[in-house]
Design an enzyme around this catalytic site. Structure first.
Site, mmCIF file in Angstrom:
data_model
loop_
_atom_site.group_PDB
_atom_site.id
_atom_site.type_symbol
_atom_site.label_atom_id
_atom_site.label_comp_id
_atom_site.label_asym_id
_atom_site.label_seq_id
_atom_site.Cartn_x
_atom_site.Cartn_y
_atom_site.Cartn_z
ATOM 1 N N ASP A 198 0.863 -1.171 0.000
ATOM 2 C CA ASP A 198 0.000 0.000 0.000
ATOM 3 C C ASP A 198 0.906 1.229 0.000
ATOM 4 O OD1 ASP A 198 -2.627 1.301 0.357
ATOM 5 O OD2 ASP A 198 -1.753 1.950 2.259
ATOM 6 N N GLU A 282 -1.493 -1.178 -6.112
ATOM 7 C CA GLU A 282 -2.602 -0.497 -6.762
ATOM 8 C C GLU A 282 -2.069 0.306 -7.937
ATOM 9 O OE1 GLU A 282 -5.848 1.064 -3.684
ATOM 10 O OE2 GLU A 282 -3.784 1.408 -3.084
ATOM 11 N N CYS A 335 -12.574 -4.770 5.320
ATOM 12 C CA CYS A 335 -11.963 -5.473 6.441
ATOM 13 C C CYS A 335 -11.365 -6.762 5.885
ATOM 14 C CB CYS A 335 -13.011 -5.777 7.506
ATOM 15 S SG CYS A 335 -12.430 -6.925 8.770
ATOM 16 N N CYS A 338 -12.809 -10.323 7.426
ATOM 17 C CA CYS A 338 -14.157 -10.801 7.153
ATOM 18 C C CYS A 338 -14.754 -10.307 5.837
ATOM 19 C CB CYS A 338 -15.100 -10.434 8.302
ATOM 20 S SG CYS A 338 -15.654 -8.722 8.254
ATOM 21 N N CYS A 354 -13.652 -3.276 13.059
ATOM 22 C CA CYS A 354 -14.681 -3.708 12.121
ATOM 23 C C CYS A 354 -16.013 -3.904 12.855
ATOM 24 C CB CYS A 354 -14.242 -5.004 11.454
ATOM 25 S SG CYS A 354 -15.510 -5.680 10.370
ATOM 26 N N CYS A 357 -16.952 -7.973 12.457
ATOM 27 C CA CYS A 357 -16.233 -9.072 13.115
ATOM 28 C C CYS A 357 -15.382 -8.617 14.296
ATOM 29 C CB CYS A 357 -15.361 -9.827 12.112
ATOM 30 S SG CYS A 357 -13.903 -8.903 11.603
ATOM 31 N N ASP A 364 -3.130 0.886 6.940
ATOM 32 C CA ASP A 364 -2.287 0.610 5.773
ATOM 33 C C ASP A 364 -2.005 -0.878 5.601
ATOM 34 O OD1 ASP A 364 -2.231 3.334 5.396
ATOM 35 O OD2 ASP A 364 -0.374 3.591 6.534
HETATM 36 ZN ZN LIG Z 1 -14.363 -7.595 9.730
#
Ligand SMILES: [Zn+2]
Length: 384
Positions: A198, A282, A335, A338, A354, A357, A364
């Site tokens: 990243d 990316e 996330c 999950c 999150c 979860c 990052d």
């Molecule tokens: Zn999650």
């Protein structure tokens, strides 16, 4: 595996070499700008198609000026009694300039770059020599029209014969020579590691394995000094020697910043390429982000574009894979454990929990993990 590699060194010209180079740079720049004007005018005045295709009414247009046309025109131009100086320098860099212009046009037609621009005296100057315009004997380089070899500061060595040479002078009056050499590379052991990266500002690179590069912020470090120098420059009389000296000081500081940044990025890109068999990243709309003025300076200081360029060619040398994934993929907001995607995540939030979860995600590193996951999926399916 044989690869073309560039090797760049600083050199120190003698007074006569300096003069010879100034003439060569000047003529090369003149011919480039002259040919650019010629091609542009033929486009507007004669309504020819630059690509040589058919216009929308279905009529074949006259063919645009090609490299060969400009090359023929140059032969004529050299006979102009008012331009005797064009014959005093080696013809090769002038021809090579026309070739570079041709490449610039081709890139423009492919939509890769903007329309070619005129070269300015204040910017970096360069001249490109094909093998018929230099001698390379026992590690000594002599350019056409010169009697002595260049005094080069050898910082590293290469084997193999140089295919071409580029001589340049930067705005801080330093001279460099680049050798393009075909060389056998000593191969690196294949690695079993794959990594997602990243790109950011706090750390230029954060990897999915937790590595964070830091960001030395070279520009920011010298910003105050740069401002002082610029204020001093503004007070000097136009055209004076003092103004020239003040401008040189600024150019030297810029060169220093750029050298430090490149050095940092080289170490980083070499580390990543040597440790990993595949690197996922990316694709960056760097230019779009630069439009955000608040961030533009900080982003420019990271050198992401240069970093990705280095990653790409080093990966090619060492048979590693670089996978660039769609920049619209929500790498930060997803996330990783999950798959839950947040509606929004402000830039200043470095860590979040999150709601689905309850994992605590480092911004990052979480993004890098997502990039790795997507990269592996996309490239395993051959969907690049
Ligand atoms: Zn999650």
């Amino acid at each position: 595996m044989k690869q073309l590699r560039g090797f760049k060194y600083r050199f120190y010209p003698t007074d006569s070499q300096r003069l010879e180079l100034a003439q060569t740079f000047g003529c090369t720049r003149f011919v480039y700008n002259w040919a650019l004007a010629l091609r542009t005018n033929s486009y507007y005045q004669d309504n020819v198609s630059l690509t040589g295709d058919i216009n929308c009414a279905g009529n074949p247009r006259r063919r645009a000026l090609s490299y060969t046309d400009t090359s023929k025109a140059l032969t004529k131009l050299k006979k102009d009694p008012e331009k005797p100086w064009l014959k005093q320098v080696s013809a090769v860099p002038l021809q090579q300039g026309l070739r570079h212009l041709n490449t610039a046009f081709q890139n423009f037609f492919k939509g890769k770059t903007k329309y070619p621009r005129f070269k300015k005296k204040a910017n970096r100057q360069s001249a490109h020599y094909a093998p018929n315009a230099f001698k390379w004997v026992e590690g000594k380089l002599t350019l056409a029209k010169m009697s002595q070899p260049l005094k080069i500061k050898w910082s590293r060595y290469f084997t193999g014969e140089p295919k071409s040479i580029t001589v340049s002078k930067d705005p801080s009056n330093r001279y460099f020579v680049s050798f393009l050499v075909e060389e056998e590379l000593d191969g690196w052991q294949p690695s079993t590691e794959e990594v997602g990266i990243d790109l950011g500002i706090k750390d230029v690179v954060v990897c999915s394995n937790g590595f964070a590069s830091g960001n030395p912020k070279h520009y920011q470090k010298y910003q105050a000094r740069l401002k002082t120098l610029q204020r001093r420059l503004a007070k000097k009389k136009k055209g004076s020697n003092n103004r020239y000296k003040a401008r040189l000081k600024i150019a030297k500081l810029h060169a220093k910043i750029s050298d430090c940044r490149k050095d940092f990025l080289h170490k980083l890109s070499t580390k990543l390429v040597s440790e990993n068999q595949a690197i996922y990243t990316e694709t960056l709309a760097v230019k779009n982000m630069m439009a955000n003025h608040k961030l533009a300076k900080a982003i420019a200081d990271c050198g992401w574009g240069e970093f990705l360029r280095q990653l790409e060619y080093k990966a090619k040398w060492h048979d590693r894979k670089i996978g660039a994934i769609d920049r619209w993929f929500p790498s930060s907001k997803r996330c990783n454990p999950c798959g839950h995607i947040l509606d929004k995540l402000p830039l200043d939030v470095r860590e979040w929990t999150c709601p689905s979860c309850n994992s605590v995600n480092l911004r990052d590193e979480n993004a890098a993990l997502n990039i790795l996951a997507v990269g592996q999926t996309v490239f395993a399916c051959g969907l690049s």
